[in-house]
Design a protein around this motif. Structure first.
Motif, mmCIF file in Angstrom:
data_model
loop_
_atom_site.group_PDB
_atom_site.id
_atom_site.type_symbol
_atom_site.label_atom_id
_atom_site.label_comp_id
_atom_site.label_asym_id
_atom_site.label_seq_id
_atom_site.Cartn_x
_atom_site.Cartn_y
_atom_site.Cartn_z
ATOM 1 N N ASP A 68 34.055 42.973 29.587
ATOM 2 C CA ASP A 68 34.637 44.112 28.876
ATOM 3 C C ASP A 68 35.559 44.906 29.815
ATOM 4 N N SER A 69 36.388 44.185 30.536
ATOM 5 C CA SER A 69 37.252 44.809 31.556
ATOM 6 C C SER A 69 38.681 44.293 31.408
ATOM 7 N N TRP A 70 39.374 44.801 30.414
ATOM 8 C CA TRP A 70 40.758 44.380 30.199
ATOM 9 C C TRP A 70 41.677 45.130 31.159
ATOM 10 N N THR A 71 42.732 44.466 31.594
ATOM 11 C CA THR A 71 43.679 45.141 32.492
ATOM 12 C C THR A 71 44.431 46.216 31.724
ATOM 13 N N ASN A 72 44.747 47.303 32.428
ATOM 14 C CA ASN A 72 45.575 48.347 31.809
ATOM 15 C C ASN A 72 47.055 48.105 32.120
ATOM 16 N N TYR A 73 47.353 47.013 32.800
ATOM 17 C CA TYR A 73 48.749 46.593 33.000
ATOM 18 C C TYR A 73 48.974 45.318 32.199
ATOM 19 N N ASN A 74 50.233 44.971 31.984
ATOM 20 C CA ASN A 74 50.532 43.744 31.245
ATOM 21 C C ASN A 74 50.297 42.525 32.112
ATOM 22 N N LEU A 75 49.482 41.634 31.605
ATOM 23 C CA LEU A 75 49.190 40.388 32.308
ATOM 24 C C LEU A 75 49.837 39.288 31.471
ATOM 25 N N ILE A 76 50.864 38.667 32.030
ATOM 26 C CA ILE A 76 51.677 37.737 31.240
ATOM 27 C C ILE A 76 51.503 36.327 31.800
ATOM 28 N N PHE A 77 50.951 35.466 30.973
ATOM 29 C CA PHE A 77 50.706 34.085 31.407
ATOM 30 C C PHE A 77 51.866 33.187 30.999
ATOM 31 N N HIS A 78 52.287 32.342 31.918
ATOM 32 C CA HIS A 78 53.291 31.322 31.622
ATOM 33 C C HIS A 78 52.601 29.989 31.871
ATOM 34 N N GLU A 79 52.064 29.411 30.813
ATOM 35 C CA GLU A 79 51.285 28.182 30.980
ATOM 36 C C GLU A 79 52.221 26.971 31.042
ATOM 37 N N LEU A 80 51.948 26.119 32.006
ATOM 38 C CA LEU A 80 52.833 24.984 32.278
ATOM 39 C C LEU A 80 52.194 23.689 31.771
ATOM 40 N N THR A 81 53.032 22.862 31.156
ATOM 41 C CA THR A 81 52.527 21.580 30.640
ATOM 42 C C THR A 81 53.490 20.420 30.912
ATOM 43 N N THR A 82 54.763 20.724 31.196
ATOM 44 C CA THR A 82 55.722 19.624 31.306
ATOM 45 C C THR A 82 55.540 18.865 32.608
ATOM 46 N N THR A 83 55.954 17.619 32.563
ATOM 47 C CA THR A 83 55.872 16.791 33.756
ATOM 48 C C THR A 83 57.265 16.528 34.335
ATOM 49 N N ASN A 84 58.246 17.272 33.835
ATOM 50 C CA ASN A 84 59.569 17.251 34.457
ATOM 51 C C ASN A 84 59.779 18.573 35.187
ATOM 52 N N HIS A 91 30.146 41.607 35.625
ATOM 53 C CA HIS A 91 31.250 42.278 36.314
ATOM 54 C C HIS A 91 31.556 41.503 37.603
ATOM 55 N N GLY A 92 32.835 41.469 37.923
ATOM 56 C CA GLY A 92 33.301 40.602 38.998
ATOM 57 C C GLY A 92 32.599 40.787 40.325
ATOM 58 N N ASP A 93 32.274 42.025 40.671
ATOM 59 C CA ASP A 93 31.672 42.261 41.993
ATOM 60 C C ASP A 93 30.233 41.758 42.066
ATOM 61 N N HIS A 94 29.737 41.188 40.967
ATOM 62 C CA HIS A 94 28.391 40.619 40.972
ATOM 63 C C HIS A 94 28.374 39.124 40.670
ATOM 64 N N PHE A 95 29.541 38.562 40.311
ATOM 65 C CA PHE A 95 29.453 37.115 39.994
ATOM 66 C C PHE A 95 30.725 36.298 40.239
ATOM 67 N N PHE A 96 31.825 36.904 40.717
ATOM 68 C CA PHE A 96 33.038 36.105 40.936
ATOM 69 C C PHE A 96 32.863 35.029 42.011
ATOM 70 N N GLY A 97 31.831 35.134 42.822
ATOM 71 C CA GLY A 97 31.601 34.099 43.838
ATOM 72 C C GLY A 97 30.771 32.927 43.343
ATOM 73 N N LEU A 98 30.241 33.044 42.114
ATOM 74 C CA LEU A 98 29.304 32.017 41.625
ATOM 75 C C LEU A 98 29.966 30.658 41.448
ATOM 76 N N VAL A 99 31.135 30.631 40.822
ATOM 77 C CA VAL A 99 31.782 29.340 40.566
ATOM 78 C C VAL A 99 32.105 28.636 41.883
ATOM 79 N N GLY A 100 32.438 29.396 42.903
ATOM 80 C CA GLY A 100 32.710 28.821 44.223
ATOM 81 C C GLY A 100 31.456 28.251 44.864
ATOM 82 N N VAL A 101 30.347 28.942 44.714
ATOM 83 C CA VAL A 101 29.075 28.441 45.246
ATOM 84 C C VAL A 101 28.708 27.117 44.574
#
Lengths: 301, 301
Positions: free
Chosen positions: A105-121, B62-72
């Protein structure tokens, strides 16, 4: 062009070595490339201002290249970031990050913009007025891209003494930098090349990790100034490259030679090797200008 | 009972401080409790054998309690682990981990067993012949559990000198430890309490982080030997506890007092405070036996 190596070892973070992450400064941009676990602490150690990072490029979704990303995004949020953040990486990266934000339940208060890549060129995935970034399709166990960062052709550089002597008003400097001839206060035409020098040669940087030897990338990175190419193994372990889809130091050097690269930086060493200088020695049998990445090392080109 | 603090600060990993993670050794078990980013490196630093960890307890997502789990989990795989690994944590934790394994095409070659938690009542989530672990429902911004680790009543302890004098054969020692009277070689009945001492008092440890002040937990942790209770703030910032759902040092001490705890360990400090000794001073106004968690500190109880 300044490159800071935050981490350059393969597989797992250790007490003294970090997984892959680096920061490239190019014409005012600060690009974060890959983001292994611990990257945010490495950024702090090397005094890289979080707010200057606006674009993060992730080569592939193996942990040693991206387990630190969710922490970087989360910490930017906790520090009150407002600026947009762009993430470039394989399809699926958005789902991984947003699932974790949702469950926390921790959404960023800034814009997080994903550019997902799929092409192999190879494709251009970012450009502004000074820089462009292209993918370099690599050959690894999962979908992987390297990234080619290219400065655009800049303005011509004013010879300020010559311009003064030719009696040119400051108002015309911009035109001169753009390559135009101009007429001075005495009505005389001033040829551009008499008061300007050519623009600096644009620089370029290619990041190629992780990949096995892939000659197809040579045309994409031809004449690159600086090539970072993974060298997980030495030739003595070359039999492991097929299964793991990694490269040897010699193979990295061969790509550098065929690409006519200016400098080759080696990295992504397997921790099985005690002395990384052996990578340099092996690569130098094929290519002259080889340097070794080390965590914390800064290269100015 | 031995507790190693790997990290005890809130919010983000920093150069000198780590987010929450600790290792509890109890009757042969080695429990990893929470797993902030960098935990695997902290485990290495403190020479904790990865193979001894078979159970990981995650309080909340919350990240400060589990973001290291996937690495472990990923590093255990790379090191060739074969033993089962049990993960206890909020519903959703399995999806986060498996999504990342799927996209990295990197499934573990050992059994990874998730025990997803959803109840808001205290429940027993693990037990073997020596130890049991119960949840402690906490009050935080997202679904959160603390964990109560309790040794089971052990065997009576043999008084070896008394047993020799009473002419008892070694074959009967086990029966004696179980509390039975026995008949010696001379046919004389030996009363158990003449050759044994009572079992050691079973110890208990309660981990309560993150939470705001929650008096409901007092009956669950009554008479606990050691209570770790978060103290993100001092009373001077008590106005922040409602929104953030964290506790002050004084509140932690109040819970310790009401629970009749043996020792209170404070942790999860906000990085806004320069001198963490202020947390100890504040708590000591309410409860006598207060110690401060510090990264790397080892407590033997």
């Amino acid at each position: 062009m300044k490159l800071t190596i935050l981490g350059c070892y393969s597989a797992t973070p250790r007490i003294l070595t970090n997984p892959t992450s680096q920061v490239l400064e190019m014409r005012g941009n600060m690009f974060l490339i890959d983001c292994g676990e611990g990257t945010q602490v490495q950024l702090r150690k090397h005094k890289i201002k979080f707010s200057r990072i606006k674009h993060i490029f992730i080569s592939h979704l193996h942990g040693d290249h991206f387990f630190g990303l969710v922490g970087v995004i989360s910490t930017f949020r906790l520090l009150g970031r407002e600026a947009d953040l762009h993430i470039y990486g394989p399809k699926g990266i958005k789902e991984i990050i947003t699932l974790q934000m949702k469950l926390a339940d921790s959404w960023t208060n800034y814009n997080l913009i994903f550019h997902e890549l799929t092409t192999t060129n190879s494709q251009c995935i970012f450009q502004d007025d000074k820089v462009e970034v292209h993918t370099i399709p690599l050959n690894h166990r999962v979908y992987t891209n390297g990234f080619l960062f290219k400065e655009k052709e800049g303005d011509r550089r004013l010879d300020i003494n010559a311009a003064n002597e030719a009696n040119i008003d400051v108002a015309y400097y911009r035109k001169l930098k753009q390559g135009f001839d101009i007429i001075n206060e005495n009505g005389i035409t001033i040829k551009n090349e008499t008061v300007t020098k050519p623009a600096k040669k644009p620089k370029s940087y290619a990041f190629c990790s992780d990949t096995m030897y892939k000659e197809d990338i040579v045309p994409i990175i031809q004449n690159v100034d600086v090539l970072y190419h993974e060298s997980t193994f030495l030739e003595s372990q070359a039999h492991l490259t097929e299964r793991t889809k990694h490269a040897t130091a010699k193979e990295a050097a061969t790509i550098a030679k065929k690409s006519n690269a200016g400098t080759l930086i080696l990295g992504h060493y397997s921790t099985r090797y005690k002395d990384i200088n052996d990578f340099k020695l092996e690569a130098e049998q094929v290519f002259d200008n080889v340097v070794l990445a080390k965590d914390g090392k800064v290269f100015n080109f």
